[in-house]
Design an enzyme around this catalytic site. Sequence first.
Site, PDB file in Angstrom:
ATOM      1  N   LYS A   1       0.823  -1.222   0.000  1.00  0.00           N
ATOM      2  CA  LYS A   1       0.000   0.000   0.000  1.00  0.00           C
ATOM      3  C   LYS A   1       0.857   1.272   0.000  1.00  0.00           C
ATOM      4  O   LYS A   1       0.738   2.131   0.873  1.00  0.00           O
ATOM      5  CB  LYS A   1      -0.943   0.004   1.203  1.00  0.00           C
ATOM      6  CG  LYS A   1      -1.893  -1.183   1.276  1.00  0.00           C
ATOM      7  CD  LYS A   1      -2.812  -1.070   2.491  1.00  0.00           C
ATOM      8  CE  LYS A   1      -3.749  -2.255   2.613  1.00  0.00           C
ATOM      9  NZ  LYS A   1      -3.037  -3.488   3.031  1.00  0.00           N
TER      10      LYS A   1
ATOM     11  N   HIS B   1       2.222   4.834  -0.307  1.00  0.00           N
ATOM     12  CA  HIS B   1       1.541   6.131  -0.187  1.00  0.00           C
ATOM     13  C   HIS B   1       2.613   7.151   0.159  1.00  0.00           C
ATOM     14  O   HIS B   1       3.011   7.280   1.321  1.00  0.00           O
ATOM     15  CB  HIS B   1       0.478   6.051   0.917  1.00  0.00           C
ATOM     16  CG  HIS B   1      -0.389   7.266   1.019  1.00  0.00           C
ATOM     17  ND1 HIS B   1      -1.498   7.306   1.817  1.00  0.00           N
ATOM     18  CD2 HIS B   1      -0.323   8.484   0.426  1.00  0.00           C
ATOM     19  CE1 HIS B   1      -2.084   8.500   1.718  1.00  0.00           C
ATOM     20  NE2 HIS B   1      -1.378   9.225   0.886  1.00  0.00           N
TER      21      HIS B   1
ATOM     22  N   THR C   1       8.890   8.906  -5.017  1.00  0.00           N
ATOM     23  CA  THR C   1       9.186   7.792  -4.117  1.00  0.00           C
ATOM     24  C   THR C   1       8.262   6.616  -4.382  1.00  0.00           C
ATOM     25  O   THR C   1       8.702   5.456  -4.419  1.00  0.00           O
ATOM     26  CB  THR C   1       9.061   8.250  -2.657  1.00  0.00           C
ATOM     27  OG1 THR C   1       9.995   9.303  -2.412  1.00  0.00           O
ATOM     28  CG2 THR C   1       9.341   7.102  -1.698  1.00  0.00           C
TER      29      THR C   1
ATOM     30  N   GLY D   1      -7.741 -15.172   4.310  1.00  0.00           N
ATOM     31  CA  GLY D   1      -6.627 -15.397   5.220  1.00  0.00           C
ATOM     32  C   GLY D   1      -6.819 -16.570   6.137  1.00  0.00           C
ATOM     33  O   GLY D   1      -6.633 -17.729   5.758  1.00  0.00           O
ATOM     34  N   ARG D   2      -7.208 -16.284   7.376  1.00  0.00           N
ATOM     35  CA  ARG D   2      -7.256 -17.305   8.418  1.00  0.00           C
ATOM     36  C   ARG D   2      -8.127 -18.520   8.119  1.00  0.00           C
ATOM     37  O   ARG D   2      -7.784 -19.628   8.551  1.00  0.00           O
ATOM     38  CB  ARG D   2      -7.657 -16.645   9.739  1.00  0.00           C
ATOM     39  CG  ARG D   2      -6.501 -15.882  10.383  1.00  0.00           C
ATOM     40  CD  ARG D   2      -6.942 -14.944  11.484  1.00  0.00           C
ATOM     41  NE  ARG D   2      -7.560 -13.735  10.947  1.00  0.00           N
ATOM     42  CZ  ARG D   2      -7.846 -12.665  11.677  1.00  0.00           C
ATOM     43  NH1 ARG D   2      -7.594 -12.661  12.975  1.00  0.00           N
ATOM     44  NH2 ARG D   2      -8.376 -11.598  11.122  1.00  0.00           N
TER      45      ARG D   2
END
Length: 245
Positions: free
Chosen positions: A73, A75, A80, A221-222
């Site tokens: 992500k 930001h 950069t 995920g889990r």
Amino acid sequence: MTLTASSSSRAVTNSPVVVALDYHNRDAALAFVDKIDPRDCRLKVGKEMFTLFGPQFVRELQQRGFDIFLDLKFHDIPNTAAHAVAAAADLGVWMVNVHASGGARMMTAAREALVPFGKDAPLLIAVTVLTSMEASDLADLGVTLSPADYAERLAALTQKCGLDGVVCSAQEAVRFKQVFGQEFKLVTPGIRPQGSEAGDQRRIMTPEQALAAGVDYMVIGRPVTQSVDPAQTLKAINASLQRSA
């Protein structure tokens, strides 16, 4: 699932499932990965694992045949963010993301940084509204729009900047497909098979519901990583998705 050719040594799957590797222990993560098949899913590496174990960990996953969504992500100022996205492309990841709230100049710079990579460039996705956020959370930030309306505004900006798609909640997917078209990719976290606990995701949906809503890639995920038999869990999810297609 059908294994198809890739421009690199990484396997390619047609499964929409992306498994989130949320481990703080490298050996535990690799032990899990060695139980599953790269034809059944892709893998998401986030801030914790990348900070702990770095690019080499991503390479180890790629060597096992997995496509990687590098979920950092980005930001930052445009220059950069562009260099960070290019570094991710150098690493050979399948997908990388930035925050849409970084603005048009940042997103455009990130997209332009991938031009030299041609067909080998990763998908570039923008995060709209985190799925853990509700209207009250946005209000705390001075945003008076609903999560859905704010996400749509950020998604429109993302498409205008030429990115491949957005991370959004499954509830927003139907509207987004109508507004932004079929080619604009939707990546959705908070996907949990029936019977799973919600955890820290506020806006959740089952894989079958997400597919019907127009989600292109669903992050799970889990329910998979904590399964007694993760390989079978993945196969069951994919089989259910194929029946629902």
